[in-house]
Design a protein around this motif. Structure first.
Motif, PDB file in Angstrom:
ATOM      1  N   SER A 232      -1.514   1.066  -8.391  1.00 19.04           N
ATOM      2  CA  SER A 232      -1.396  -0.044  -7.456  1.00 19.04           C
ATOM      3  C   SER A 232      -2.603  -0.966  -7.563  1.00 19.04           C
ATOM      4  O   SER A 232      -2.463  -2.198  -7.588  1.00 19.04           O
ATOM      5  CB  SER A 232      -1.260   0.499  -6.031  1.00 19.04           C
ATOM      6  OG  SER A 232      -1.169  -0.551  -5.101  1.00 19.04           O
TER       7      SER A 232
ATOM      8  N   ASP B 107       0.835  -1.194   0.000  1.00 20.69           N
ATOM      9  CA  ASP B 107       0.000   0.000   0.000  1.00 20.69           C
ATOM     10  C   ASP B 107       0.876   1.253   0.000  1.00 20.69           C
ATOM     11  O   ASP B 107       1.920   1.304   0.657  1.00 20.69           O
ATOM     12  CB  ASP B 107      -0.905  -0.003   1.234  1.00 20.69           C
ATOM     13  CG  ASP B 107      -1.800   1.223   1.292  1.00 20.69           C
ATOM     14  OD1 ASP B 107      -2.810   1.236   0.577  1.00 20.69           O
ATOM     15  OD2 ASP B 107      -1.452   2.180   2.022  1.00 20.69           O
ATOM     16  N   ARG B 108       0.448   2.281  -0.730  1.00 19.60           N
ATOM     17  CA  ARG B 108       1.247   3.501  -0.914  1.00 19.60           C
ATOM     18  C   ARG B 108       1.635   4.156   0.400  1.00 19.60           C
ATOM     19  O   ARG B 108       2.699   4.778   0.504  1.00 19.60           O
ATOM     20  CB  ARG B 108       0.510   4.524  -1.784  1.00 19.60           C
ATOM     21  CG  ARG B 108      -0.811   4.987  -1.238  1.00 19.60           C
ATOM     22  CD  ARG B 108      -1.373   6.205  -1.972  1.00 19.60           C
ATOM     23  NE  ARG B 108      -0.912   7.438  -1.360  1.00 19.60           N
ATOM     24  CZ  ARG B 108      -1.537   8.607  -1.510  1.00 19.60           C
ATOM     25  NH1 ARG B 108      -2.615   8.706  -2.273  1.00 19.60           N
ATOM     26  NH2 ARG B 108      -1.076   9.696  -0.919  1.00 19.60           N
TER      27      ARG B 108
ATOM     28  N   THR C 113      -0.054  11.540  -6.768  1.00 16.45           N
ATOM     29  CA  THR C 113      -0.484  10.645  -5.698  1.00 16.45           C
ATOM     30  C   THR C 113      -1.710   9.837  -6.124  1.00 16.45           C
ATOM     31  O   THR C 113      -1.863   8.674  -5.738  1.00 16.45           O
ATOM     32  CB  THR C 113      -0.768  11.430  -4.408  1.00 16.45           C
ATOM     33  OG1 THR C 113      -1.616  12.551  -4.705  1.00 16.45           O
ATOM     34  CG2 THR C 113       0.523  11.960  -3.812  1.00 16.45           C
TER      35      THR C 113
ATOM     36  N   SER D  60      -2.293   5.507  -6.446  1.00 13.29           N
ATOM     37  CA  SER D  60      -3.465   4.763  -5.970  1.00 13.29           C
ATOM     38  C   SER D  60      -4.039   3.889  -7.075  1.00 13.29           C
ATOM     39  O   SER D  60      -4.275   2.686  -6.886  1.00 13.29           O
ATOM     40  CB  SER D  60      -4.537   5.732  -5.458  1.00 13.29           C
ATOM     41  OG  SER D  60      -4.083   6.420  -4.313  1.00 13.29           O
TER      42      SER D  60
ATOM     43  N   ASN E  91      -7.363   3.919  -0.922  1.00 12.69           N
ATOM     44  CA  ASN E  91      -6.877   4.278  -2.252  1.00 12.69           C
ATOM     45  C   ASN E  91      -8.031   4.531  -3.212  1.00 12.69           C
ATOM     46  O   ASN E  91      -7.955   5.440  -4.052  1.00 12.69           O
ATOM     47  CB  ASN E  91      -5.973   3.167  -2.804  1.00 12.69           C
ATOM     48  CG  ASN E  91      -4.571   3.233  -2.255  1.00 12.69           C
ATOM     49  OD1 ASN E  91      -4.137   4.261  -1.763  1.00 12.69           O
ATOM     50  ND2 ASN E  91      -3.860   2.129  -2.319  1.00 12.69           N
TER      51      ASN E  91
ATOM     52  N   GLU F 238      -3.225  16.229  -2.197  1.00 10.03           N
ATOM     53  CA  GLU F 238      -3.123  15.250  -3.277  1.00 10.03           C
ATOM     54  C   GLU F 238      -3.068  15.971  -4.622  1.00 10.03           C
ATOM     55  O   GLU F 238      -3.788  16.943  -4.854  1.00 10.03           O
ATOM     56  CB  GLU F 238      -4.319  14.291  -3.258  1.00 10.03           C
ATOM     57  CG  GLU F 238      -4.524  13.553  -1.949  1.00 10.03           C
ATOM     58  CD  GLU F 238      -3.595  12.366  -1.761  1.00 10.03           C
ATOM     59  OE1 GLU F 238      -2.829  12.052  -2.691  1.00 10.03           O
ATOM     60  OE2 GLU F 238      -3.663  11.736  -0.692  1.00 10.03           O
TER      61      GLU F 238
END
Length: 540
Positions: free
Chosen positions: A463, A303-304, A456, A460, A427, A452
């Motif tokens: 991923s 996860d980021r 960014t 999300s 996300n 954001e």
């Protein structure tokens, strides 16, 4: 031609299909500015197309199992330790704290007045590229360079104007991949980056020269030496066109793609007459890591929120950038702190703890400066770099001892972290909130305590695509599938409706956003940038 609504204005083969009657739009797009812009597009447009095709070719190799690495054909450039970039102009030598933000007028004034050394004003990830935003942004920066910018906020009954010591202004044009659909040359949309670059230079080189300044840019998302050379040639062409000295234009290159980190020496060499610094564009770099290695199942990131700069592969990236830049006489800028101040004392204390930890790491690593996203954090970052630098303007004489041993494997090995439902759901919400704002024309959005921007949001959604593509198993044993994603997507729309209220939800574009987000997250082909499929939805 109709001059009262959407207008088409021709200069030779160039056509403007956007409205130029609003405010001072026609003064920005005057005949001389358009002639210069057309010259740039005619000279460099085909070459840019070839570079974008080369990107796709390289990515196809990575998709089929190859890994980025240091180039064999440019080894002589890396091994020759004698060359340096051109000396850094005095106004650019002390950049210990830089603030970033969009081209919106009030935010430009606040950023310039923030106390930061530099304001990086962004036509790219922090600004949605609607026609109105792009042209009004040029007006705002023109007025800022002239020192005449002001703004009156009717809701607050408050006036804004520049203080006596504003930050140094640096403009960031759009990335090489983004077109500008409202300016057509020979039947084709021109590159947005050339529009942003050309109009900013044309309207500001003389006012800046009168103050003893050159014209300074941040360049985003480069992937190769050849792309850097393209920009350098654009700069040289422009200096010759306007009879300016070589080096009037100076650039800081964001190293925010995985391919570029393996070509930092080469990028510096290609731009040695114009470059002054490189920057760790950490958010886009994480996105690029996912995008570049999306088919490599052994390179999947967690996860980021668990991918932080203390992780081995990101720390190696930071230290290699510092060492490479300092060896060549260029500054090495640190990355963004996306935190924003909180009114809650407990939350604010946590924000400051995280910002201090991040900026102390950057200063002790050897970075010459750093980024913040909010005026309220300028003082905190400045205090850290002041304490570390003392009377020095920068730390060009510092070379990380461990950087010499950094290998390709160090830059490519992923970190460990959580892969859980909570992270996926967050996300999803972040991407929905951001993309919905973006298609309404807002490119910089505070969400859950972070500022954001497109970078960014890219992390999300990239991923999520990669986790679906590989069917990864979450920490609780669930297999992450397109069906599970769609179930959670629907539920998170309900969460957003609850968070903002049904009335606000109904007035916005979340359903449209969810359809787009579903498409790009579950498609078999990965969308290189979410801004490309979103562009047609962007409000004008």
């Amino acid at each position: 031609m109709n001059q009262e609504s959407t207008m088409e204005r021709q200069s030779s083969c160039i056509q403007i299909t956007g409205n130029i009657t609003a405010n001072e739009f026609s003064t920005i797009l005057n005949p001389d500015a358009l002639t210069f812009l057309q010259s740039l597009v005619e000279t460099f447009g085909d070459r840019l197309d070839a570079l974008m095709a080369l990107r796709d070719e390289k990515q196809a190799g990575y998709d089929n199992g190859l890994l980025p690495d240091f180039r064999e054909d440019t080894q002589a450039i890396r091994n020759d330790k004698s060359w340096r970039v051109a000396p850094i102009p005095a106004p650019l030598q002390d950049r210990r704290v830089e603030i970033t933000g969009p081209v919106e007028r009030k935010m430009v004034i606040n950023a310039l007045n923030s106390g930061a050394k530099v304001f990086m004003c962004c036509f790219e990830d922090a600004t949605a590229p609607s026609w109105g935003n792009m042209i009004q942004g040029q007006i705002n920066l023109r007025d800022a360079n002239r020192g005449t910018i002001s703004y009156y906020d009717e809701k607050k009954d408050k006036s804004y104007s520049l203080n006596n010591n504003p930050a140094l202004l640096i403009a960031r044009p759009r990335g090489l991949h983004l077109p500008e659909q409202h300016i057509i040359l020979n039947g084709k949309a021109i590159p947005g980056c050339l529009m942003d670059f050309a109009l900013y230079f044309y309207h500001n080189y003389q006012p800046r020269s009168d103050k003893g300044l050159g014209v300074y840019y941040y360049l985003p998302k480069l992937e190769s030496m050849e792309e850097a050379q393209w920009w350098s040639d654009v700069f040289t062409f422009t200096e010759n066109y306007f009879n300016r000295d070589r080096g009037t234009i100076r650039a800081t290159v964001l190293i925010e793609t995985l391919p570029a980190v393996f070509q930092m020496d080469e990028i510096l060499y290609a731009m040695r007459d114009h470059i002054v610094a490189m920057n760790c564009g950490r958010w886009d770099y994480i996105f690029s890591y996912i995008k570049t290695l999306k088919n490599h199942k052994d390179k999947i990131l967690p996860d980021r929120h668990d991918v932080t700069m203390d992780k081995t592969f990101l720390n190696a990236y930071s230290q290699l950038l510092i060492n490479t830049c300092h060896q060549r006489g260029a500054l090495a800028m640190g990355g963004m702190s996306a935190f924003i101040p909180s009114k809650d004392p407990t939350e604010m204390a946590q924000v400051l703890t995280k910002v201090v930890e991040d900026k102390q790491r950057e200063s002790t690593n050897g970075h010459d400066g750093t980024w913040v996203a909010h005026p309220g954090l300028v003082h905190t970052a400045m205090e850290i770099f002041d304490n570390h630098l003392g009377n020095r303007q920068n730390q060009l004489d510092y070379f990380p001892t461990s950087a010499a041993d950094i290998t390709a494997a160090d830059l490519l090995t992923p970190c460990e972290g959580k892969r859980n439902e909570e992270g996926v759901r967050k996300n999803i919400r972040i991407a929905l909130y951001y993309i919905e704002a973006w298609i309404r024309g807002v490119g910089c959005v505070p969400i859950y305590g972070l500022m954001e921007d497109a970078a960014t949001a890219e992390i999300s959604r990239a991923s999520i695509w990669q986790w679906i593509h590989h069917g990864i198993t979450l920490d609780d044993g669930q297999v992450f599938t397109a069906a599970l994603f769609r179930e959670w997507l629907s539920q998170e729309l309900d969460t957003i409706k609850f968070e903002i209220g049904e009335e606000s939800y109904s007035q916005r574009r979340f359903e449209e956003t969810a359809t787009l987000f579903d498409d790009i997250s579950t498609a078999s082909h990965f969308a290189n940038f979410l801004t490309l499929p979103s562009y047609s939805l962007l409000v004008e």
